[in-house]
Design an enzyme around this catalytic site. Structure first.
Site, short mmCIF file in Angstrom:
data_model
loop_
_atom_site.label_atom_id
_atom_site.label_comp_id
_atom_site.label_asym_id
_atom_site.label_seq_id
_atom_site.Cartn_x
_atom_site.Cartn_y
_atom_site.Cartn_z
N GLU A 1 2.45 3.06 2.99
CA GLU A 1 2.72 1.77 3.65
C GLU A 1 4.07 1.80 4.36
O GLU A 1 4.86 2.74 4.18
CB GLU A 1 2.71 0.65 2.61
CG GLU A 1 3.77 0.80 1.53
CD GLU A 1 4.41 -0.51 1.12
OE1 GLU A 1 4.85 -1.28 2.00
OE2 GLU A 1 4.51 -0.75 -0.10
N LYS B 1 4.95 -5.68 -8.65
CA LYS B 1 6.39 -5.89 -8.62
C LYS B 1 6.81 -6.82 -9.76
O LYS B 1 6.14 -7.81 -10.04
CB LYS B 1 6.79 -6.44 -7.26
CG LYS B 1 6.82 -5.31 -6.24
CD LYS B 1 7.42 -5.75 -4.94
CE LYS B 1 6.36 -6.03 -3.94
NZ LYS B 1 5.53 -4.93 -3.56
N1 PSU Z 1 8.15 -2.94 -1.50
C1 PSU Z 1 9.36 -3.47 -1.32
N2 PSU Z 1 9.44 -4.63 -0.59
C2 PSU Z 1 8.37 -5.23 -0.07
C3 PSU Z 1 7.10 -4.67 -0.29
C4 PSU Z 1 7.07 -3.53 -1.00
O1 PSU Z 1 10.36 -2.92 -1.83
O2 PSU Z 1 8.51 -6.26 0.60
C5 PSU Z 1 5.88 -5.31 0.24
C6 PSU Z 1 4.63 -4.50 -0.09
O3 PSU Z 1 4.22 -3.92 1.12
C7 PSU Z 1 3.65 -5.52 -0.61
C8 PSU Z 1 4.24 -6.79 -0.12
O4 PSU Z 1 2.38 -5.28 -0.11
O5 PSU Z 1 5.62 -6.59 -0.24
C9 PSU Z 1 3.78 -8.00 -0.87
O6 PSU Z 1 4.28 -9.14 -0.22
P1 PSU Z 1 3.63 -10.56 -0.46
O7 PSU Z 1 4.01 -10.90 -1.88
O8 PSU Z 1 4.27 -11.47 0.57
O9 PSU Z 1 2.16 -10.38 -0.24
#
Ligand code: PSU
Ligand code: MN
Length: 312
Positions: free
Chosen positions: A30, A162
């Site tokens: 990604e 996360k």
């Molecule tokens: N890793 C990081 N920061 C991020 C992300 C990953 O250190 O912002 C991204 C990933 O790509 C994940 C996304 O898919 O955050 C999820 O964001 P949201 O909760 O808005 O869907």
């Protein structure tokens, strides 16, 4: 494995297309981690390190990103650099492709966005840091990563969801979406920065070959969902759960006070936790990303190799 015609506005790098057509192992990566997740210059060096790790593991890396409205599967060095240094790049999740293509925008793809692109390009293995999930607050903020995992038959290698999220709720929703969660050499669901979370994984595997067998059996049923492989962060860089949790609590409070919501929420919380932990969490993040890339390369090789009793 059927070959798919990538949609218009997709550019699959020639070396990636070649590897796919020869059924050689390919690992998608990604790029929101490059555009929004990590500070410069760590973002670009990490992107290179992950690619090198995958190459050393005997697979072809394919970092996905959007440059001037083109969805690129397998960014080259110049393109990676352009993305890492882009001013105000977009965070491109599944819903954001159409607008980004039409408006010739540039941005990093999230787990959801990368899953869609990998699936369309015919890639079966994807490495990332941590998936999005159900936020602690507001609980209706549910990452598009979760439904994307329900829709795209790809093995996703990560260090869990996360830690800023509601992990029990995220695990429940993965069950709702029929996504097998496989602990890689662990029975514990890792908490991204920490090896422990107090939660168990519903399944586990001892080896890359076992993961490949699980995925093949899952897809042979006609299931279209992903297989989520959760790998604990390396012990040398992992952080104690309680230490991370204290920083998360504070970051969550600040986000609420400042009214940070929606797309901005995850990047804000991750960078604030990094500041509050004296950058130990940044170190853990970098280490687990590289480790996940190494595991993903092994899994891609296991998935690509024919069964031992087949001669070609
Ligand atoms: N890793 C990081 N920061 C991020 C992300 C990953 O250190 O912002 C991204 C990933 O790509 C994940 C996304 O898919 O955050 C999820 O964001 P949201 O909760 O808005 O869907
Ligand atoms: Mn969200």
């Amino acid at each position: 494995m059927h070959r798919l015609q990538p949609p218009p506005h997709f550019r699959v790098a020639p070396h990636v297309a070649r590897a796919l057509s020869l059924h050689m192992p390919v690992v998608a990566l990604e790029s929101t981690v490059i555009t929004h997740g990590l500070p410069r210059p760590d973002n670009l060096s990490l992107a290179h390190d992950m690619e090198t790790t995958i190459q050393n593991g005997g697979a072809t890396p394919a970092t996905v990103g959007v440059l001037n409205g083109k969805v690129i599967v397998g960014l080259n060095d110049a393109e990676l650099q352009a993305l890492a240094n882009a001013s105000s790049p977009r965070k491109i999740s599944a819903r954001d492709f159409g607008p980004a293509i039409a408006q010739k925008a540039t941005g990093g793809t999230t787990v959801a966005g990368t899953l869609l692109a990998a699936h369309r390009a015919g890639i079966r293995v994807f490495a990332t840091g941590g998936i999005g999930g159900v936020h602690r607050w507001p609980p209706y903020d549910v990452s598009a990563d979760l439904p994307a995992l329900a829709w795209h038959p790809v093995i996703v290698v990560c260090a869990g969801a996360k830690a800023i999220l509601d992990l029990p709720a995220t695990l429940e929703m993965l069950e709702t979406f029929s996504v097998p969660v496989v602990g890689y050499q662990t029975e514990e669901f890792p908490a991204f920065y920490s090896r422990e979370s107090g939660l168990k994984t519903p399944h586990h595997a001892h080896s890359a070959a076992e993961v490949a067998d699980i995925a093949k059996a899952h897809w042979a049923l006609g299931m279209e969902s992903a297989v989520l492989v959760v790998v604990p962060p390396p012990s040398s860089a992992a952080m104690p759960y309680d230490e991370v949790e204290a920083a998360i609590q504070q970051a969550l409070q600040e986000a609420e006070q400042r009214g940070i919501r929606g797309q901005a929420s995850t990047p804000f919380l991750l960078s604030r936790v990094s500041e509050l932990t004296g950058h130990a969490s940044l170190e853990a993040n970098l280490a687990l990303l590289k480790n996940n890339a190494a595991v993903a390369a092994q899994i891609a090789r296991a998935l690509a190799s024919p069964p031992a009793n087949v001669f070609i």
